[in-house]
Every structure is written in structure tokens, then in C-alpha cells.
Scaffold this motif. Sequence first.
Motif, PDB file in Angstrom:
ATOM      1  N   ALA A  20      47.945  46.916  52.947  1.00 35.82           N
ATOM      2  CA  ALA A  20      47.896  45.753  52.061  1.00 35.82           C
ATOM      3  C   ALA A  20      46.573  45.707  51.302  1.00 35.82           C
ATOM      4  O   ALA A  20      46.536  45.420  50.099  1.00 35.82           O
ATOM      5  CB  ALA A  20      48.091  44.471  52.864  1.00 35.82           C
ATOM      6  N   THR A  21      45.477  45.999  51.988  1.00 39.24           N
ATOM      7  CA  THR A  21      44.169  46.006  51.339  1.00 39.24           C
ATOM      8  C   THR A  21      44.115  47.098  50.274  1.00 39.24           C
ATOM      9  O   THR A  21      43.639  46.870  49.157  1.00 39.24           O
ATOM     10  CB  THR A  21      43.047  46.228  52.374  1.00 39.24           C
ATOM     11  N   ALA A  28      44.096  45.606  41.538  1.00 40.69           N
ATOM     12  CA  ALA A  28      42.915  45.076  40.845  1.00 40.69           C
ATOM     13  C   ALA A  28      42.302  46.137  39.937  1.00 40.69           C
ATOM     14  O   ALA A  28      41.910  45.855  38.798  1.00 40.69           O
ATOM     15  CB  ALA A  28      41.885  44.582  41.858  1.00 40.69           C
ATOM     16  N   PHE A  29      42.252  47.369  40.397  1.00 38.43           N
ATOM     17  CA  PHE A  29      41.702  48.472  39.607  1.00 38.43           C
ATOM     18  C   PHE A  29      42.549  48.681  38.352  1.00 38.43           C
ATOM     19  O   PHE A  29      42.022  48.805  37.249  1.00 38.43           O
ATOM     20  CB  PHE A  29      41.655  49.752  40.452  1.00 38.43           C
ATOM     21  N   LEU A  30      43.865  48.733  38.516  1.00 43.36           N
ATOM     22  CA  LEU A  30      44.747  48.952  37.374  1.00 43.36           C
ATOM     23  C   LEU A  30      44.658  47.792  36.371  1.00 43.36           C
ATOM     24  O   LEU A  30      44.680  48.010  35.162  1.00 43.36           O
ATOM     25  CB  LEU A  30      46.189  49.149  37.840  1.00 43.36           C
ATOM     26  N   GLY A  35      42.809  45.879  31.202  1.00 43.60           N
ATOM     27  CA  GLY A  35      42.076  44.895  30.407  1.00 43.60           C
ATOM     28  C   GLY A  35      40.996  45.533  29.549  1.00 43.60           C
ATOM     29  O   GLY A  35      40.845  45.212  28.370  1.00 43.60           O
ATOM     30  N   LEU A  36      40.238  46.456  30.137  1.00 43.84           N
ATOM     31  CA  LEU A  36      39.195  47.143  29.368  1.00 43.84           C
ATOM     32  C   LEU A  36      39.794  48.001  28.263  1.00 43.84           C
ATOM     33  O   LEU A  36      39.234  48.096  27.169  1.00 43.84           O
ATOM     34  CB  LEU A  36      38.327  47.992  30.303  1.00 43.84           C
ATOM     35  N   SER A  37      40.937  48.628  28.542  1.00 42.30           N
ATOM     36  CA  SER A  37      41.603  49.432  27.510  1.00 42.30           C
ATOM     37  C   SER A  37      42.038  48.552  26.347  1.00 42.30           C
ATOM     38  O   SER A  37      41.863  48.912  25.180  1.00 42.30           O
ATOM     39  CB  SER A  37      42.818  50.156  28.093  1.00 42.30           C
TER      40      SER A  37
END
Length: 174
Positions: A20-21, A28-30, A35-37
Motif C-alpha cells: 500500500a505504501t 504521488a510520483f506519477l 503536473g510538472l509536464s
Amino acid sequence: MKNLRPPRPGRLRRAREAAATGTAVAVAFLAAVGGLSAWTTAGYAGSPANIEVREARVLLPVMPGRNTNAYFHIVNTGGASDRLRSVSSSAASAPELTTHRMNAANGAYRERSGAVGIPAYGEVKMSPYGVAVTVRADTAWRSGERVTFTLDFQRSGTVTVDAVLRPVRLGSAP
């Protein structure tokens, strides 16, 4: 044949928690990369300051040769802030960035100021009631003539602009 025992409940719980972690970190990474892309694709990432001076004027002093003020309308159409560090002119003596102040007796005066911040996608309109450039007027200046100023910005470098000499209009803001 080996004796296969079922896994202990504590190990299963820890394995589920770890999975789960790991899943939460991956999501969160994706999301962050997505968002940055999108931010970069929209043209916001790494967009430098882009300074324009849209209006420049100098008030003719009522008494020739006295101090007067120059006003600039500075617009930053870029994605990074900038700072106006100084102003120079070969035609105007001792230009300096100043700001309007009031004393305890309600007397107005100008005080030397530091650099003037120009926000990203923002503007600064100099005025008699805020930031201005105080200069010593030349006694030969006449209404309608132009005085050249060089504005020095921290990120954008120098911008040279001609300011129009205008008479003071009593009863109205310049």
C-alpha cells in the motif's frame, strides 16, 4: 517433502502495508510528474522575466533646474520576477529611485528606496504617491522634448527608454 506452513498473520499484514505504501508513493510520483509536464507544456516552467516599459514621462519642475520626478510603467510578461536596481541618464543629473513618504505633520517628501520588485506576470506603475525616479532637471528642458533613461534590471539587464517631458497639471495626478 518439506513441511509448508501458512505464513504468519504479522508477515501478511506487513507485506500488505508495504504494498500500500509503495502504491501511494508511485501514485504521488506519477501525479507530480504529470503536473510538472503540464506546467512545462503550458510554457510556465523556466519562463524568464520579460520586461517592457510601456510609458515614460518626466514632469517639468515649476522652478527650472530643481528636482523633479520621472515615472515609468513597467510590465513583466515573463514567468519570473525581476528587480529594477537603478536608473541612469546622460541628460538628467543624479537619478535615484525614491518613494513617497509623509511626516508627522502631514508633509510629503521623497526618500531614497532600494530596488523595486517587478512580479512575474505583473506590473509597476510609478506615481507621485509611490515609487518614482527623482532627477535634477536641466534648465534647458522644454515640454514635449525627450530624455533618455537606462533602467538596470537584475535579470533582464538594461532597458533604454525615452521619457517625454510634460508640464505639471495642477489639481490632477500626472
